[in-house]
Design a protein around this motif. Structure first.
Motif, mmCIF file in Angstrom:
data_model
loop_
_atom_site.group_PDB
_atom_site.id
_atom_site.type_symbol
_atom_site.label_atom_id
_atom_site.label_comp_id
_atom_site.label_asym_id
_atom_site.label_seq_id
_atom_site.Cartn_x
_atom_site.Cartn_y
_atom_site.Cartn_z
ATOM 1 N N GLY A 143 -43.072 -68.441 -85.711
ATOM 2 C CA GLY A 143 -42.990 -67.278 -86.583
ATOM 3 C C GLY A 143 -41.688 -67.309 -87.356
ATOM 4 O O GLY A 143 -40.605 -67.342 -86.762
ATOM 5 N N CYS A 144 -41.792 -67.355 -88.686
ATOM 6 C CA CYS A 144 -40.606 -67.216 -89.534
ATOM 7 C C CYS A 144 -41.039 -66.623 -90.862
ATOM 8 O O CYS A 144 -42.057 -67.030 -91.425
ATOM 9 N N HIS A 145 -40.285 -65.650 -91.340
ATOM 10 C CA HIS A 145 -40.630 -64.985 -92.595
ATOM 11 C C HIS A 145 -39.873 -65.585 -93.776
ATOM 12 O O HIS A 145 -40.031 -65.123 -94.894
ATOM 13 N N TRP A 146 -39.031 -66.591 -93.543
ATOM 14 C CA TRP A 146 -38.367 -67.274 -94.643
ATOM 15 C C TRP A 146 -39.154 -68.546 -94.985
ATOM 16 O O TRP A 146 -40.014 -68.977 -94.211
ATOM 17 N N ARG A 147 -38.831 -69.106 -96.118
ATOM 18 C CA ARG A 147 -39.530 -70.301 -96.575
ATOM 19 C C ARG A 147 -38.528 -71.301 -97.124
ATOM 20 O O ARG A 147 -38.544 -71.618 -98.321
ATOM 21 N N CYS A 148 -37.644 -71.775 -96.272
ATOM 22 C CA CYS A 148 -36.607 -72.698 -96.743
ATOM 23 C C CYS A 148 -37.244 -73.988 -97.253
ATOM 24 O O CYS A 148 -38.125 -74.551 -96.583
ATOM 25 N N VAL A 149 -36.756 -74.434 -98.404
ATOM 26 C CA VAL A 149 -37.353 -75.634 -99.002
ATOM 27 C C VAL A 149 -37.134 -76.857 -98.124
ATOM 28 O O VAL A 149 -37.883 -77.823 -98.210
ATOM 29 N N PHE A 150 -36.105 -76.800 -97.280
ATOM 30 C CA PHE A 150 -35.790 -77.972 -96.448
ATOM 31 C C PHE A 150 -36.266 -77.799 -95.010
ATOM 32 O O PHE A 150 -35.887 -78.569 -94.127
ATOM 33 N N CYS A 151 -37.078 -76.781 -94.742
ATOM 34 C CA CYS A 151 -37.466 -76.481 -93.354
ATOM 35 C C CYS A 151 -38.050 -77.731 -92.671
ATOM 36 O O CYS A 151 -38.951 -78.377 -93.196
ATOM 37 N N HIS A 152 -37.528 -78.021 -91.501
ATOM 38 C CA HIS A 152 -37.996 -79.204 -90.766
ATOM 39 C C HIS A 152 -39.239 -78.907 -89.934
ATOM 40 O O HIS A 152 -39.898 -79.822 -89.461
ATOM 41 N N ASP B 89 -44.464 -75.788 -89.286
ATOM 42 C CA ASP B 89 -45.540 -75.338 -88.375
ATOM 43 C C ASP B 89 -45.092 -74.122 -87.564
ATOM 44 O O ASP B 89 -45.934 -73.421 -87.003
ATOM 45 N N THR B 90 -43.773 -73.867 -87.527
ATOM 46 C CA THR B 90 -43.309 -72.682 -86.788
ATOM 47 C C THR B 90 -43.337 -71.424 -87.656
ATOM 48 O O THR B 90 -42.990 -70.345 -87.175
ATOM 49 N N TRP B 91 -43.715 -71.522 -88.915
ATOM 50 C CA TRP B 91 -43.751 -70.321 -89.757
ATOM 51 C C TRP B 91 -44.768 -69.298 -89.231
ATOM 52 O O TRP B 91 -44.539 -68.111 -89.253
ATOM 53 N N LYS B 92 -45.916 -69.824 -88.802
ATOM 54 C CA LYS B 92 -46.991 -68.936 -88.369
ATOM 55 C C LYS B 92 -46.869 -68.701 -86.860
ATOM 56 O O LYS B 92 -46.916 -69.667 -86.079
ATOM 57 N N SER C 8 -34.232 -70.640 -80.351
ATOM 58 C CA SER C 8 -34.191 -71.020 -81.766
ATOM 59 C C SER C 8 -35.590 -70.826 -82.349
ATOM 60 O O SER C 8 -36.432 -70.183 -81.749
ATOM 61 N N GLY C 9 -35.822 -71.354 -83.532
ATOM 62 C CA GLY C 9 -37.149 -71.152 -84.098
ATOM 63 C C GLY C 9 -37.459 -72.182 -85.159
ATOM 64 O O GLY C 9 -36.780 -73.210 -85.228
ATOM 65 N N GLY C 10 -38.396 -71.738 -86.042
ATOM 66 C CA GLY C 10 -38.845 -70.400 -86.353
ATOM 67 C C GLY C 10 -37.661 -69.423 -86.475
ATOM 68 O O GLY C 10 -36.516 -69.815 -86.567
ATOM 69 N N GLU C 11 -37.988 -68.158 -86.491
ATOM 70 C CA GLU C 11 -36.951 -67.127 -86.470
ATOM 71 C C GLU C 11 -37.162 -66.271 -85.219
ATOM 72 O O GLU C 11 -38.110 -65.477 -85.158
ATOM 73 N N THR D 149 -30.238 -68.116 -85.339
ATOM 74 C CA THR D 149 -30.970 -67.182 -86.200
ATOM 75 C C THR D 149 -30.532 -67.291 -87.649
ATOM 76 O O THR D 149 -29.390 -67.666 -87.929
ATOM 77 N N ASN D 150 -31.442 -66.908 -88.545
ATOM 78 C CA ASN D 150 -31.028 -66.786 -89.942
ATOM 79 C C ASN D 150 -30.400 -65.404 -90.197
ATOM 80 O O ASN D 150 -29.948 -65.134 -91.298
ATOM 81 N N GLY D 151 -30.402 -64.565 -89.193
ATOM 82 C CA GLY D 151 -29.646 -63.307 -89.232
ATOM 83 C C GLY D 151 -30.280 -62.177 -90.018
ATOM 84 O O GLY D 151 -29.799 -61.050 -89.985
ATOM 85 N N LEU E 121 -26.289 -70.120 -92.270
ATOM 86 C CA LEU E 121 -25.996 -69.647 -93.630
ATOM 87 C C LEU E 121 -26.485 -70.732 -94.589
ATOM 88 O O LEU E 121 -26.049 -71.880 -94.524
ATOM 89 N N LYS E 122 -27.406 -70.347 -95.455
ATOM 90 C CA LYS E 122 -28.116 -71.363 -96.260
ATOM 91 C C LYS E 122 -27.466 -71.604 -97.611
ATOM 92 O O LYS E 122 -27.504 -72.710 -98.125
ATOM 93 N N ALA E 123 -26.945 -70.535 -98.210
ATOM 94 C CA ALA E 123 -26.297 -70.646 -99.528
ATOM 95 C C ALA E 123 -25.517 -69.363 -99.764
ATOM 96 O O ALA E 123 -25.793 -68.332 -99.130
HETATM 97 S S1 SF4 Z 1 -37.578 -71.840 -89.546
HETATM 98 FE FE1 SF4 Z 1 -35.437 -71.817 -90.261
HETATM 99 S S2 SF4 Z 1 -35.357 -73.455 -91.806
HETATM 100 FE FE2 SF4 Z 1 -37.546 -72.947 -91.470
HETATM 101 S S3 SF4 Z 1 -38.015 -71.417 -93.034
HETATM 102 FE FE3 SF4 Z 1 -37.409 -70.302 -91.191
HETATM 103 S S4 SF4 Z 1 -35.199 -69.947 -91.468
HETATM 104 FE FE4 SF4 Z 1 -35.776 -71.532 -92.879
#
Ligand code: SF4
Length: 281
Positions: A67-76, A79-82, A115-118, A144-146, A167-169
């Motif tokens: 589960g993550c509500h962000w969409r980082c372009v570099f996310c490794h 599959d943890t978004w959902k 860790s995550g995901g978020e 966390t992305n905080g 901290l991403k940017a």
């Molecule tokens: S899991 Fe981390 S890197 Fe991936 S989209 Fe979420 S905050 Fe960004």
């Protein structure tokens, strides 16, 4: 409780978080997902991994939430978004898993990192698992992305020994491009952690062409240095280990042709943080 057929059980312990895991909790009904989020009686985890030396001090056991509500372009790990891509794990089962490593972690001056995901999308599960780890005498770290830091009360923060804050940017527009979200709430959470003197390690992913602008890195460095509670900064070179996941999931990957930063570029970024007075590696 089940809407669909439960998939074959996946092992909770993975060799690495780079294993692609999908739909492992898809059989859990929406109502049960909501109840789990409200109570923390159950969490959704991509996996547990052991032996990490990069997710906090000493040797760490890491639970990777889904589960993550962000969409980082570099996310490794897209599959943890959902959330329901992860394995539904009861709090008791997660505690039992952690208890297996208790003595080893103490011997190696390590601890437990969530860790995550978020992880804060599952804030009740996170806090209860941290409290259990603490009761076992295990050092706790939250990666966390905080963005959802306001979900944690001061008492909740008391269950966490260290925050690994991503901290991403710095520039708000750049941050939106890189992460698909505002950085304001993250910075607010960082200030709150500073006010409480909570130890923080900043994590910064260096991506050529996306996050390597020296002025932008300088913005993060100046902010972090001014907080007074940042013990170190980890500059993490972007890599392509997660590229296959974007393909497998049918997602558009903007970094297809981006190479990892050179050693010199990483050194330059580290130097910017050091010049601000921070310990950076
Ligand atoms: S899991 Fe981390 S890197 Fe991936 S989209 Fe979420 S905050 Fe960004």
């Amino acid at each position: 409780m089940t809407e669909n057929q439960a998939p074959q059980p996946a092992p909770l312990v993975a060799k690495s978080p780079f294993e692609l895991r999908v739909d492992l909790g898809a059989h859990i009904s929406e109502a049960d997902v909501r109840a789990a989020l409200a109570t923390g009686d159950m969490g959704f985890l991509h996996s547990f991994t052991t032996g990490s030396a990069v997710d906090g001090p000493g040797v760490r056991v890491v639970a990777w939430t889904s589960g993550c509500h962000w969409r980082c372009v570099f996310c490794h790990n897209p599959d943890t978004w959902k959330m329901t891509n992860g394995i539904p794990v009861t709090l008791d089962a997660a505690k039992r898993e952690l208890a297996k490593y208790r003595e080893g972690l103490k011997r190696m001056s390590g601890g437990f990192t969530l860790s995550g995901g978020e992880a804060l999308l599952q804030d009740r599960f996170a806090v209860r698992l941290f409290a259990a780890a603490r009761a076992m005498g295990i050092h706790t770290a939250l990666d966390t992305n905080g963005h959802l830091g306001s979900r944690l009360s001061d008492d909740d923060l008391g269950t966490i020994d260290l925050v690994l804050l991503d901290l991403k940017a710095w520039d708000p527009e750049r941050h939106r491009r890189v992460a698909g979200a505002e950085n304001g709430p993250t910075l607010e959470f960082a200030r709150r952690l500073a006010a409480r003197k909570k130890p923080v390690w900043v994590r910064f992913v260096l991506v050529p062409g996306w996050t390597d602008d020296p002025e932008d890195i300088g913005g993060i460095a100046g902010f972090a240095a001014g907080l007074g509670n940042v013990e170190r900064v980890d500059v993490l070179p972007f890599h392509q280990m997660g590229r296959f996941k974007w393909k497998e999931l049918g997602l558009t990957y903007e970094l297809e042709n981006v190479s990892p930063p050179t050693a010199e570029a990483v050194d330059r970024a580290v130097d910017i943080f050091r010049a601000a007075g921070l310990k950076a590696v």
